[in-house]
Design a protein around this motif. Structure first.
Motif, mmCIF file in Angstrom:
data_model
loop_
_atom_site.group_PDB
_atom_site.id
_atom_site.type_symbol
_atom_site.label_atom_id
_atom_site.label_comp_id
_atom_site.label_asym_id
_atom_site.label_seq_id
_atom_site.Cartn_x
_atom_site.Cartn_y
_atom_site.Cartn_z
ATOM 1 N N LYS A 66 13.900 12.092 51.591
ATOM 2 C CA LYS A 66 15.281 12.493 52.460
ATOM 3 C C LYS A 66 15.240 13.450 52.627
ATOM 4 N N ASP A 67 14.822 14.732 51.849
ATOM 5 C CA ASP A 67 14.919 16.341 52.677
ATOM 6 C C ASP A 67 12.871 16.099 53.753
ATOM 7 N N VAL A 68 12.119 14.880 53.484
ATOM 8 C CA VAL A 68 11.573 15.787 55.156
ATOM 9 C C VAL A 68 12.506 14.915 55.981
ATOM 10 N N ALA A 69 13.123 14.338 56.514
ATOM 11 C CA ALA A 69 13.158 13.366 57.231
ATOM 12 C C ALA A 69 14.890 14.121 57.928
ATOM 13 N N GLY A 70 14.940 14.811 56.465
ATOM 14 C CA GLY A 70 16.276 16.081 57.383
ATOM 15 C C GLY A 70 15.497 17.274 58.193
ATOM 16 N N LYS A 71 14.624 17.607 57.408
ATOM 17 C CA LYS A 71 13.652 18.822 58.441
ATOM 18 C C LYS A 71 13.325 18.496 59.427
ATOM 19 N N PHE A 72 12.458 16.873 59.753
ATOM 20 C CA PHE A 72 11.484 16.551 60.595
ATOM 21 C C PHE A 72 11.768 15.331 61.398
ATOM 22 N N GLY A 73 13.218 14.668 60.691
ATOM 23 C CA GLY A 73 13.102 13.602 61.571
ATOM 24 C C GLY A 73 12.480 12.460 61.334
ATOM 25 N N VAL A 74 11.024 12.785 60.099
ATOM 26 C CA VAL A 74 10.280 11.662 60.238
ATOM 27 C C VAL A 74 10.450 11.362 58.999
ATOM 28 N N THR A 75 10.246 9.467 58.812
ATOM 29 C CA THR A 75 10.148 9.043 57.675
ATOM 30 C C THR A 75 8.447 8.995 57.580
ATOM 31 N N LEU A 76 8.341 9.271 55.979
ATOM 32 C CA LEU A 76 7.127 8.786 55.098
ATOM 33 C C LEU A 76 7.147 7.585 54.436
ATOM 34 N N GLU A 77 5.991 6.951 54.417
ATOM 35 C CA GLU A 77 6.154 5.164 53.582
ATOM 36 C C GLU A 77 5.301 5.844 52.797
ATOM 37 N N PRO A 78 5.427 5.155 51.870
ATOM 38 C CA PRO A 78 4.856 5.400 50.417
ATOM 39 C C PRO A 78 3.586 4.176 50.470
ATOM 40 N N GLU A 79 2.293 4.730 50.109
ATOM 41 C CA GLU A 79 0.966 4.193 50.402
ATOM 42 C C GLU A 79 0.814 3.342 48.679
ATOM 43 N N PRO A 80 1.351 3.022 47.501
ATOM 44 C CA PRO A 80 1.497 2.182 46.409
ATOM 45 C C PRO A 80 2.378 1.484 46.788
ATOM 46 N N GLN A 81 1.426 -0.184 46.198
ATOM 47 C CA GLN A 81 3.128 -0.781 46.597
ATOM 48 C C GLN A 81 3.123 -1.282 45.425
ATOM 49 N N LEU A 82 4.863 -2.357 45.369
ATOM 50 C CA LEU A 82 5.755 -2.671 44.376
ATOM 51 C C LEU A 82 4.784 -3.558 43.715
ATOM 52 N N PHE A 83 3.844 -3.506 42.389
ATOM 53 C CA PHE A 83 3.046 -4.888 41.474
ATOM 54 C C PHE A 83 4.022 -6.407 41.904
#
Ligand code: EPU
Length: 343
Positions: free
Chosen positions: A326-343
């Protein structure tokens, strides 16, 4: 394929999985078994089908978000063999079982050839390496994979996928997408080079290499280990899953706009004109480097790594990573995607 009659399959029930995932999240599997041969694996899969149990395979647990309860059968490979298949003047092909520890394989690979030195010290197993196409310091495992062997869960057939079939991308493959949940990697065939032609394009490796002309493959591995250890926490000491987010890829237009607003944003131009941004930098600028929220801390040496104090739950991890997003999207308008996957 039919189940091998008479083989004794050792199940464990309500197996505690906390020590089986490097984030140390509490989890429990209804049934758990490890296998030491393909026929044992196939018997287990037939058994699971009879019991209508969903099957999941755990590698080193370094890229998973463990839920509190896994209603199914969790399998782990105990197979760790290395077989030299063939060689020509330049290359050598080796088939490595999925259960082999990745770093042990990197060290052992020097007996045969070269190409994976830069991938030293990455946690996890050989079987997990193609799933997210592990990479570091200018090398991706896709560069050296000839093919991947495994079992399709829907057909219970042994299948070989060529490098091309694996549709490797940045931290991505067919196993994460089209085959998600339907494929168990049983071995990986690598093509290593007989000649040592190191890739030292990555900044800190390049400066080191300049000062040490004629360095050996062993020395390169040591240097990679030193660089990693200086930035990335050892999962045996501080629970973490390596980079928690992928580096986001944005359009050339968005990259230019960001460059205007934030002059020093690190970006790596991609072949298609887009730009890969350094997620660690974005997270740091959003104020999360070294910041703690409950049981979670974004690592002080590398903001891209989410660490836990060993008492975190999946909910803790999810709320912390969503706050970072949320903070990264708010500042830069970029969505971060998690690398680990739900098992
Ligand atoms: N950066 C910051 N602040 C930070 C972290 C990084 O400003 O807290 C900046 C650095 O200054 C640098 C840039 O971000 O300009 C890139 O940092 P780094 O070289 O550490 O690499 P990375 O892009 O953050 C990727 C991989 C790592 C891999 C390294 C080295 C991903 C998601 N991560 O990190 O992989 O070791 O490159 O090649 O692609 C992993 O996947 O678990 C992993 C550790």
């Amino acid at each position: 394929m039919t189940p091998s009659s008479g083989s004794s399959l050792n199940y464990e029930f309500n197996k505690d999985l906390k020590s089986f995932n490097t984030l140390g999240l509490p989890g429990c599997a209804r049934q758990f078994a490890s296998f030491n041969s393909l026929s044992e694996l196939i018997s287990l899969l037939h058994d699971a089908r009879r019991q209508q149990l969903k099957v999941k395979v755990l590698g080193g647990g370094s890229n998973v978000l463990m839920p509190p309860r896994v209603e199914g059968l969790v399998l782990q490979s105990g197979m760790a063999g290395v077989t030299l298949l063939r060689q020509d003047q330049d290359s050598v092909w080796l088939k490595v079982d999925a259960g082999k520890n990745w770093h042990d394989w990197v060290l052992e690979s020097l007996e045969y050839g070269h190409g994976i030195e830069n991938l030293a010290l990455i946690p996890g197993t050989v079987g997990a390496s193609p799933i997210q196409n592990i990479g570091a310091y200018g090398v991706e495992v896709a560069d050296v994979i000839d093919s991947v062997q495994g079992i399709c869960l829907s057909s219970l057939q042994l299948v070989t996928l060529s490098n091309h079939d694996c549709r490797f991308g940045y931290r991505d493959s067919v196993f994460k997408r089209e085959l998600n949940g339907d494929f168990i990697v049983t071995s990986v065939t690598f093509r290593l080079q007989k000649r040592f032609q190191p890739n030292v394009s990555y900044g800190p490796l390049a400066s080191w290499a300049e000062q040490l002309p004629g360095f050996t493959a062993q020395q390169l591995i040591q240097q990679v280990c030193d660089i990693r250890s200086s930035k990335l926490p050892d999962p045996d000491e501080i629970a973490n899953a390596g980079s928690f987010f992928k580096n986001p890829v944005v359009s050339a237009g968005q990259a230019a706009e960001l460059k205007q607003r934030f002059e020093s944003v690190p970006g790596y131009p991609q072949q298609d004109g887009s730009m890969k941004l350094a997620a660690g930098w974005l997270i740091e600028q959003a104020g999360w480097k070294g910041k703690t929220s409950g049981n979670i801390t974004m690592h002080a040496q590398q903001a891209l790594v989410l660490t836990t104090n060993g008492h975190a739950t999946l909910d803790d991890v999810e709320s912390a990573y969503k706050a970072v997003q949320k903070d990264v999207a708010g500042k830069f308008g970029v969505t971060l995607e998690p690398e680990p996957q739900l098992f």
